[in-house]
Design an enzyme around this catalytic site. Structure first.
Site, mmCIF file in Angstrom:
data_model
loop_
_atom_site.group_PDB
_atom_site.id
_atom_site.type_symbol
_atom_site.label_atom_id
_atom_site.label_comp_id
_atom_site.label_asym_id
_atom_site.label_seq_id
_atom_site.Cartn_x
_atom_site.Cartn_y
_atom_site.Cartn_z
ATOM 1 N N GLU A 116 -18.982 -17.649 -66.453
ATOM 2 C CA GLU A 116 -19.794 -18.641 -65.729
ATOM 3 C C GLU A 116 -20.490 -18.026 -64.508
ATOM 4 O O GLU A 116 -20.899 -18.741 -63.590
ATOM 5 C CB GLU A 116 -18.925 -19.839 -65.297
ATOM 6 N N HIS A 139 -14.954 -23.658 -59.941
ATOM 7 C CA HIS A 139 -15.033 -24.451 -61.176
ATOM 8 C C HIS A 139 -13.629 -24.582 -61.752
ATOM 9 O O HIS A 139 -12.842 -23.629 -61.711
ATOM 10 C CB HIS A 139 -15.954 -23.754 -62.178
ATOM 11 N N HIS A 141 -10.919 -27.520 -64.433
ATOM 12 C CA HIS A 141 -10.841 -28.553 -65.472
ATOM 13 C C HIS A 141 -9.809 -29.629 -65.112
ATOM 14 O O HIS A 141 -8.799 -29.759 -65.808
ATOM 15 C CB HIS A 141 -10.444 -27.911 -66.812
ATOM 16 N N GLU A 169 -10.999 -42.528 -48.185
ATOM 17 C CA GLU A 169 -11.511 -41.262 -47.642
ATOM 18 C C GLU A 169 -12.632 -40.627 -48.463
ATOM 19 O O GLU A 169 -13.289 -39.703 -47.988
ATOM 20 C CB GLU A 169 -10.367 -40.245 -47.557
ATOM 21 N N HIS A 210 -16.045 -31.302 -69.816
ATOM 22 C CA HIS A 210 -15.658 -29.913 -69.530
ATOM 23 C C HIS A 210 -14.901 -29.792 -68.201
ATOM 24 O O HIS A 210 -13.755 -29.336 -68.186
ATOM 25 C CB HIS A 210 -16.906 -29.010 -69.532
HETATM 26 P P1 13P Z 1 -13.932 -17.503 -67.838
HETATM 27 O O1 13P Z 1 -12.577 -17.078 -68.323
HETATM 28 O O2 13P Z 1 -15.031 -16.660 -68.424
HETATM 29 O O3 13P Z 1 -13.983 -17.575 -66.336
HETATM 30 O O4 13P Z 1 -14.224 -18.972 -68.395
HETATM 31 C C1 13P Z 1 -13.381 -20.032 -68.081
HETATM 32 C C2 13P Z 1 -14.082 -21.331 -68.043
HETATM 33 O O5 13P Z 1 -13.608 -22.276 -67.438
HETATM 34 C C3 13P Z 1 -15.370 -21.470 -68.760
HETATM 35 O O6 13P Z 1 -16.051 -22.628 -68.370
HETATM 36 ZN ZN ZN Z 2 -14.693 -24.207 -67.635
#
Ligand code: 13P
Ligand code: ZN
Length: 270
Positions: A116, A139, A141, A169, A210
């Site tokens: 990413e 980033h 999940h 908050e 995602h």
């Molecule tokens: P990477 O292992 O390449 O960082 O990818 C993980 C991920 O969350 C892809 O969206």
């Molecule tokens: Zn991801």
């Protein structure tokens, strides 16, 4: 030269990745972090002229030419970062208008930066254009935000208002709200461009089905943004299917904004 493993930027990065894993936001290799560094800070720990190898990035980001980043590796597990930072992290300098990354430290197993990287670097450029103090793109999940993208309207105003209503908050922590991208193929320049566009107006960008991106001036603030949004999403997932008796009203949200001196995203409150 000082030991880079003692650098505050390194210890904070390791702590943050470890904490994100502990929050269950980063299963397996899920998630990635990039941290913008000053050359003077890097030079205390590394010879900045000693390039280990160069890695093509596959995109251009002229605004980031010459900038240094500590970044997580592709395919690397956040749970392992604390045990082998030199394998799971890398320190790179962008050159050639961003088309090349010069590796100065890390990725010692021959690895490279996150898949990413386009979304991270393009988001850095977008955030720096509106806030010169921005240093972090993150980033991950988180389960409740992700779950919400299956059952909540993806309209940005509606999504933001729901999160603001879930905890007092929220409006104070992210008055700029959350922007939302529909599902797109990850790891591409296209999702990088789209994410960066969304980053121009909000520090949180949801990737439907995602995960989430956040940006901020340091690792704590950027982590805290996701932490707060994810808490709100958790509450929504607990109550959305129940008869709602009351919620935070727009008058109350206005009162919060006034008291805490924040400006809610224009047009998002009645
Ligand atoms: P990477 O292992 O390449 O960082 O990818 C993980 C991920 O969350 C892809 O969206
Ligand atoms: Zn991801």
């Amino acid at each position: 030269m000082k030991d880079i493993l003692t650098a505050p930027f390194m210890t904070e990065m390791i702590r943050t990745a470890t904490n994100m894993y502990a929050h269950t936001w980063d299963e397996r290799n899920g998630g990635n972090i990039s941290l913008l560094l000053d050359e003077a800070d890097v030079a205390e720990y590394l010879d900045v002229n000693a390039v280990v190898r160069t890695i093509p990035t596959g995109f251009e980001a002229p605004a980031l030419d010459g900038k240094y980043f500590l970044v997580t590796g592709t395919g690397k597990y956040f749970k392992n970062v604390q045990y082998a930072p030199d394998v799971n992290l890398g320190l790179v300098r962008l050159t050639d208008k961003g088309a090349t990354a010069e590796l100065l430290w890390g990725f010692t197993d021959g690895g490279k930066f996150t898949s990413e990287f386009p979304a991270h670097m393009m988001s850095h450029a977008a955030r720096l254009a509106v806030d010169s103090a921005n240093r972090v793109v993150m980033h991950c999940h988180p389960a409740n935000l992700l779950a919400m993208t299956y059952v909540h309207d993806l309209d940005e105003r509606a999504f933001t208002r729901t999160l603001w209503q879930m905890c007092t908050e929220c409006l104070v922590v992210f008055p700029d709200g959350v922007n939302v991208l529909p599902w797109m193929l990850c790891g591409t320049n296209e999702i990088g461009v789209a994410t960066a566009e969304k980053m121009a107006t909000a520090r949180l960008v949801i990737w439907a089905q995602h995960g989430i991106y956040s940006a901020g001036k340091d690792l704590d603030e950027t982590f805290g943004l996701i932490e707060t949004a994810e808490k709100a999403a958790k509450i929504w997932m607990k109550i959305a299917h129940l008869p709602i008796k009351q919620t935070l009203t727009d008058d109350e949200l206005h009162l919060l904004a006034e008291h805490f001196h924040v400006s809610p995203r224009a047009g998002y409150l009645a």
